[in-house]
Design an enzyme around this catalytic site. Sequence first.
Site, short mmCIF file in Angstrom:
data_model
loop_
_atom_site.label_atom_id
_atom_site.label_comp_id
_atom_site.label_asym_id
_atom_site.label_seq_id
_atom_site.Cartn_x
_atom_site.Cartn_y
_atom_site.Cartn_z
N SER A 564 -1.96 -35.91 -10.15
CA SER A 564 -0.78 -36.34 -9.39
C SER A 564 -0.17 -37.57 -10.02
O SER A 564 -0.86 -38.40 -10.61
CB SER A 564 -1.19 -36.67 -7.96
OG SER A 564 -0.13 -37.32 -7.29
N TYR A 577 -6.30 -39.95 -1.01
CA TYR A 577 -5.78 -38.97 -1.96
C TYR A 577 -5.72 -39.56 -3.37
O TYR A 577 -6.24 -38.99 -4.33
CB TYR A 577 -4.38 -38.55 -1.49
CG TYR A 577 -3.69 -37.53 -2.37
CD1 TYR A 577 -4.02 -36.19 -2.30
CD2 TYR A 577 -2.69 -37.92 -3.26
CE1 TYR A 577 -3.38 -35.26 -3.10
CE2 TYR A 577 -2.04 -36.99 -4.06
CZ TYR A 577 -2.39 -35.66 -3.97
OH TYR A 577 -1.74 -34.74 -4.77
#
Length: 687
Positions: A564, A577
Amino acid sequence: MQNRWNDQEAGTAPFDQLLYVSRLIGADPALVLWGGGNTSLKLLERDFRNRETAVLRVKGSGSDLKNVERKHFPGVRLDDALALFDREAMSDEEMVAYLEHTLMEPGSPRPSIETLLHAFVPDACVLHSHADAICALTNTARGIDPVREALGGRVAIVPYRRPGFALSREIGLARRDNPSIQGAVLMNHGLVTWADTAREAYDIHIDLVRTAEEYAAARARGRKSFAGAAPVSPVLTPAERERAAAAFAPVLRGLLGAEKRVVLRYDAGDDVLSFLSRPDARALSQRGPATPDHLLNTKRLPLFIDGADPRDLDALAARARTALDAYREAYRAYVARHNSAGYTPLEANPRVILVPGLGMFTAGSDARRARIAAEIYHHTIAIIEAAEAIGGYQTLSEADAFNAEYWPLELYKLSLLPPEQELARRVALITGGGSGIGRAIAERFAAAGAHVVVTDIDAEAAESVARGIRCAHGEERAIALRLDVTSEAEVEQTFARAALTYGGVDILVSNAGIAVAAPLHELSLAEWERSLAINATGHFLVARAAVRLMRAQGTGGSIIFNASKNVPAPGKDFGAYSAAKAAETQLARVLAIENGAAGIRVNVLHPDAVFRGSRLWSEEVRQQRARAHGIPVEQLEEFYRQRNLLGVSVTPELVAEAALFFASDRSAATTGATLAVDGGVREAFPR
Ligand code: ZN
């Protein structure tokens, strides 16, 4: 052998009946397999000048009887074809060129190489198959005797010849000289029958096959059975066998694919295991194919690997290596013995690999070819066993086999194959493949020629993606498996299943992930651990299994982590996350360091804000991210779009293109790298 004719389904028009009988024969694998056999009908048609013309409608070269249609039957002007009957000889090339001039429709498919055989028999309908029972009858040490005993004077018996003008003429002459015969048995090849109607030709065909079956069954009765004999290899439980096969498949695939990858298929059918438990299995398997048509898919001989307990992987691998070296050497010697014409040798690899106690592996440039080889070999086993009962399996000579394998017309067909796609011969395993980015990658890789193992915790979503791929690219190109990436046992099972289905894995896309959104001071331990389990540990488990398998294959590989933009540019309230994604990225780098020498490349994607089709962006996560950015939720996608330098929405398809770059040889010199697919986020620039 059942007579399956049904008047209702057959229709009444002769051409309809030809289509019907063709599909009827094509649907029975004990008659023909995968493109084998052909059928024809003679009828009167109107040509382009409206003249009444006698036409032979004959199956085109390369089409498959089981789903043949009208367009697959080119029309040959019968007068033109019959003008050749008085010739003494004609080369294949001459014949093919001649037949092109006789076509009713310019540009129609090339008529079967056996066209003249159909033309030279005056009866309206001609049917040709490679029936198992006929192959058994014609492949024994007793020559034509069993055919004569079983079928008497009903058929002409024609010695083996490669299809072409001479064989066609021989059958035409046999029919002319003896009008009472109903067909011809072609030694080491198959059966032809003829009659005025499709129905009659079919009835005769089935009756002759059934008679041959009964003859073989009568000979088999009272013969010594191997059922009670001591097994020549250890008897494994089904679970042991599957475990051993899953461990061995990547090793074998690597050995076979050292120069060019292959796709493998594992098969432990009862008939295979029972055949391989015969003490004479090795000897029988080395006698050759039952009909030359088969050898194009199976090669003349299978590779036989014995002498090791299949549960002892190292011992089995060593035996496989020795056996394969010997196989390749023997193949080159066989080519050298017969290749006076100087053809370029075809690859020296086996397509069928037999391992007593374990079963059969079949190899091909793709899974469809591996499946065709497997289906053919099942029938080869049945033919061998029946022929053994009749008089000892013995097949066409090595020289005839060479001439079938190196038949210029077949070599020409090979030269017409389209160039292989970028990911052809490769197997990609994708986690989280049921939706969003994972789905787009699965579909993109399949379009580039890969075989895809689509995994997802949502089994239905994975199946739906796999089904779409199979529809678009072929029945064998994708499978779906439910996978929870946090379960060590499920991960192991998934890779074992990939090894049994395709022989191994070349590309892993570790993509499954979840979003956990909350400020750290409000985050529960359970949520933190859930994010780490899926977004970090899951990647470790999947990558570890992939690396083990790729190392066993020894042909390198590509591992792609979907991480990400949050790794270089984290956002607030996304701690669980971002921390897990950072662990994932670092895991990839260490894997790249550890596996470079093994040719395994490991790279990372950093996409940002991919909304379409995503399950990561749940309603809850959207609400939370909108709050974190201080905007209304309906403006969220626009916010992310405006935020990047290019002002673009990042789609799953754009991420899939980047994944394809890492998967393919275009990035052969790239490992340990990260590629952003985020529209350009200044905060994520390296510093
Ligand atoms: Zn044939």
